[in-house]
Design a protein around this motif. Structure first.
Motif, PDB file in Angstrom:
ATOM      1  N   ILE A 199      40.677  43.927  38.022  1.00  0.00           N
ATOM      2  CA  ILE A 199      41.462  43.021  38.841  1.00  0.00           C
ATOM      3  C   ILE A 199      41.998  41.878  37.983  1.00  0.00           C
ATOM      4  O   ILE A 199      43.135  41.414  38.189  1.00  0.00           O
ATOM      5  N   ALA A 200      41.204  41.430  36.995  1.00  0.00           N
ATOM      6  CA  ALA A 200      41.674  40.369  36.106  1.00  0.00           C
ATOM      7  C   ALA A 200      42.864  40.845  35.281  1.00  0.00           C
ATOM      8  O   ALA A 200      43.852  40.122  35.104  1.00  0.00           O
ATOM      9  N   GLY A 201      42.787  42.081  34.784  1.00  0.00           N
ATOM     10  CA  GLY A 201      43.899  42.628  34.014  1.00  0.00           C
ATOM     11  C   GLY A 201      45.166  42.755  34.840  1.00  0.00           C
ATOM     12  O   GLY A 201      46.277  42.479  34.366  1.00  0.00           O
ATOM     13  N   ILE A 213      46.029  40.912  37.543  1.00  0.00           N
ATOM     14  CA  ILE A 213      46.593  39.598  37.846  1.00  0.00           C
ATOM     15  C   ILE A 213      47.210  38.974  36.598  1.00  0.00           C
ATOM     16  O   ILE A 213      48.281  38.359  36.656  1.00  0.00           O
ATOM     17  N   VAL A 214      46.568  39.130  35.459  1.00  0.00           N
ATOM     18  CA  VAL A 214      47.124  38.579  34.226  1.00  0.00           C
ATOM     19  C   VAL A 214      48.457  39.235  33.901  1.00  0.00           C
ATOM     20  O   VAL A 214      49.448  38.563  33.565  1.00  0.00           O
ATOM     21  N   ASP A 215      48.519  40.563  34.025  1.00  0.00           N
ATOM     22  CA  ASP A 215      49.737  41.292  33.668  1.00  0.00           C
ATOM     23  C   ASP A 215      50.880  40.997  34.629  1.00  0.00           C
ATOM     24  O   ASP A 215      52.020  40.771  34.214  1.00  0.00           O
ATOM     25  N   ARG A 216      50.584  40.981  35.940  1.00  0.00           N
ATOM     26  CA  ARG A 216      51.646  40.901  36.941  1.00  0.00           C
ATOM     27  C   ARG A 216      51.959  39.474  37.394  1.00  0.00           C
ATOM     28  O   ARG A 216      53.066  39.221  37.872  1.00  0.00           O
ATOM     29  N   ALA A 217      50.990  38.562  37.281  1.00  0.00           N
ATOM     30  CA  ALA A 217      51.197  37.206  37.797  1.00  0.00           C
ATOM     31  C   ALA A 217      51.134  36.150  36.700  1.00  0.00           C
ATOM     32  O   ALA A 217      52.055  35.339  36.557  1.00  0.00           O
ATOM     33  N   VAL A 218      50.055  36.132  35.918  1.00  0.00           N
ATOM     34  CA  VAL A 218      49.855  35.058  34.942  1.00  0.00           C
ATOM     35  C   VAL A 218      50.926  35.093  33.852  1.00  0.00           C
ATOM     36  O   VAL A 218      51.518  34.050  33.513  1.00  0.00           O
ATOM     37  N   THR A 219      51.190  36.263  33.298  1.00  0.00           N
ATOM     38  CA  THR A 219      52.160  36.359  32.199  1.00  0.00           C
ATOM     39  C   THR A 219      53.555  35.878  32.592  1.00  0.00           C
ATOM     40  O   THR A 219      54.159  35.068  31.864  1.00  0.00           O
ATOM     41  N   PRO A 220      54.113  36.309  33.737  1.00  0.00           N
ATOM     42  CA  PRO A 220      55.424  35.757  34.130  1.00  0.00           C
ATOM     43  C   PRO A 220      55.376  34.250  34.390  1.00  0.00           C
ATOM     44  O   PRO A 220      56.332  33.535  34.050  1.00  0.00           O
ATOM     45  N   VAL A 221      54.278  33.756  35.004  1.00  0.00           N
ATOM     46  CA  VAL A 221      54.161  32.317  35.262  1.00  0.00           C
ATOM     47  C   VAL A 221      54.156  31.535  33.955  1.00  0.00           C
ATOM     48  O   VAL A 221      54.852  30.512  33.815  1.00  0.00           O
ATOM     49  N   VAL A 222      53.382  31.995  32.978  1.00  0.00           N
ATOM     50  CA  VAL A 222      53.306  31.299  31.689  1.00  0.00           C
ATOM     51  C   VAL A 222      54.665  31.312  30.989  1.00  0.00           C
ATOM     52  O   VAL A 222      55.081  30.309  30.385  1.00  0.00           O
ATOM     53  N   THR A 223      55.370  32.430  31.072  1.00  0.00           N
ATOM     54  CA  THR A 223      56.696  32.506  30.449  1.00  0.00           C
ATOM     55  C   THR A 223      57.643  31.471  31.056  1.00  0.00           C
ATOM     56  O   THR A 223      58.370  30.768  30.330  1.00  0.00           O
ATOM     57  N   ARG A 224      57.624  31.351  32.395  1.00  0.00           N
ATOM     58  CA  ARG A 224      58.492  30.369  33.048  1.00  0.00           C
ATOM     59  C   ARG A 224      58.064  28.941  32.709  1.00  0.00           C
ATOM     60  O   ARG A 224      58.905  28.071  32.454  1.00  0.00           O
ATOM     61  N   TYR A 233      36.379  41.976  42.998  1.00  0.00           N
ATOM     62  CA  TYR A 233      37.094  43.224  43.246  1.00  0.00           C
ATOM     63  C   TYR A 233      36.811  44.220  42.127  1.00  0.00           C
ATOM     64  O   TYR A 233      36.887  43.886  40.949  1.00  0.00           O
ATOM     65  N   GLU A 234      36.510  45.462  42.509  1.00  0.00           N
ATOM     66  CA  GLU A 234      36.310  46.543  41.549  1.00  0.00           C
ATOM     67  C   GLU A 234      37.362  47.622  41.762  1.00  0.00           C
ATOM     68  O   GLU A 234      37.790  47.873  42.894  1.00  0.00           O
ATOM     69  N   ASN A 235      37.763  48.255  40.676  1.00  0.00           N
ATOM     70  CA  ASN A 235      38.726  49.345  40.763  1.00  0.00           C
ATOM     71  C   ASN A 235      38.044  50.550  41.405  1.00  0.00           C
ATOM     72  O   ASN A 235      37.097  51.114  40.848  1.00  0.00           O
ATOM     73  N   ALA A 236      38.505  50.922  42.593  1.00  0.00           N
ATOM     74  CA  ALA A 236      37.848  51.987  43.349  1.00  0.00           C
ATOM     75  C   ALA A 236      37.978  53.342  42.675  1.00  0.00           C
ATOM     76  O   ALA A 236      37.177  54.250  42.940  1.00  0.00           O
ATOM     77  N   LEU A 237      38.973  53.524  41.810  1.00  0.00           N
ATOM     78  CA  LEU A 237      39.196  54.815  41.159  1.00  0.00           C
ATOM     79  C   LEU A 237      38.458  54.931  39.830  1.00  0.00           C
ATOM     80  O   LEU A 237      38.520  55.982  39.191  1.00  0.00           O
TER      81      LEU A 237
END
Length: 316
Positions: A213-215, A217-228, A181-185
């Protein structure tokens, strides 16, 4: 000598024009993302990502592509057995048939390609194909996230290719998010970072930055998962990643009966498919998984959250 304020202004203006032109090019996609977000209750769009997808050929289409080649070979074999002299002209035209046949196969395959979009929102994301409904995923539904790596070599010389992330949703369903995935903007995707690194520092700093896309997912998904997960491990839970067990007391490999205590560990080094535990004293322990190299980048984040000295190197 640094860049003058006027030169920096002109540079920022030129970059801004490129960004605005890209926004105008994708204005229709942004409007569609707004409607999708409103319909799914995900909020306003944060970004647009896209990638080209070539779906696998179905069995019927494969048979249609292979049938002419099989029929030709069978016909030539029968002619050779019945009358070799008549078979020679058919064999002679083979070089002239291979090229057009390959071109036709490529065209049929490429005609099925389409652009897949990923619309990112504050409440989640939605993948959108031209011929189907949006497939939403809410950030608060994600229970686990791992970096995904694909094995590209044998056990003696293992190498890994980065595929993206695999997210686990409540209920056990998994959702892969491709790294393609590439940022279209982003007018400079996917080589904006390389351009910035090659340019003088002041010019590189002026190049607009857009989340990858990596940034995202890391910010919105990985970071909360790791915290939990870090909180769960501190509470006594055991987390297993690629056979490696992380506990409140230490870390253990697939065949270890007891965990190496955190106090006895100097640092932990991770790569796709390999975890190396370096103790304060004694020989390092290496845990290797030649079948699946996934999850160790997220595991490194978990170890850091637990206060462990750890590092991750994204190569086999």
């Amino acid at each position: 000598m640094g860049m003058s304020p006027e030169a920096r202004r002109r540079l920022d203006e030129r970059f801004g024009q490129q960004v605005e032109r890209r926004r105008q090019d994708h204005a229709a996609n942004w409007e569609h993302a707004v409607r999708v977000g409103q319909g799914l209750g995900l909020g306003d769009p944060l970004g647009l990502y896209h990638t080209e997808v070539t779906p696998p050929l179905g069995a019927r289409r494969v048979l249609w592509l292979v049938a002419p080649a099989v029929a030709y070979v069978a016909g030539v074999v029968l002619l050779v057995l019945w009358n070799p002299d008549r078979a020679l002209p058919f064999i002679g035209v083979l070089p002239f048939l291979v090229g057009p046949y390959v071109v036709v196969c490529v065209l049929i395959t490429r005609r099925r390609r389409f652009t897949r979009w990923l619309y990112a929102y504050g409440g989640g994301f939605a993948e959108v194909d031209p011929d189907g409904p949006p497939r939403p995923v809410r950030w608060d539904e994600i229970t686990d996230a791992v970096d995904a790596w694909r094995h590209d070599g044998g056990e003696s010389n293992s190498s890994w290719a980065y595929d993206g992330f695999v997210l686990t949703i409540a209920g056990g369903r998994t959702v892969p998010v491709t790294a393609k995935y590439e940022n279209a903007l982003d007018p400079y995707a996917p080589i904006g970072g390389m351009i910035a690194a090659l340019m003088p520092a002041e010019v590189g700093a002026a190049i607009p930055r857009f989340p990858t896309i990596a940034g995202l997912i890391v910010d919105r998904a990985v970071t909360p998962v790791v915290t939990r997960q870090a909180g769960a491990v501190r509470g006594g839970a055991v987390l297993t990643r690629g056979g490696v067990r992380v506990t409140r007391d230490g870390i253990a490999g697939p065949k270890d009966t007891t965990a190496t205590p955190w106090a006895a560990i100097d640092r932990i080094e991770l790569r796709p498919g390999r975890v190396k535990v370096r103790p304060v004293a004694g020989k390092a322990r290496t845990y290797t998984d030649h079948r699946d190299g996934s999850g160790y980048a997220v595991l490194c984040r978990l170890l850091l959250a637990l206060g462990v000295t750890a590092s991750y190197e994204a190569r086999g």
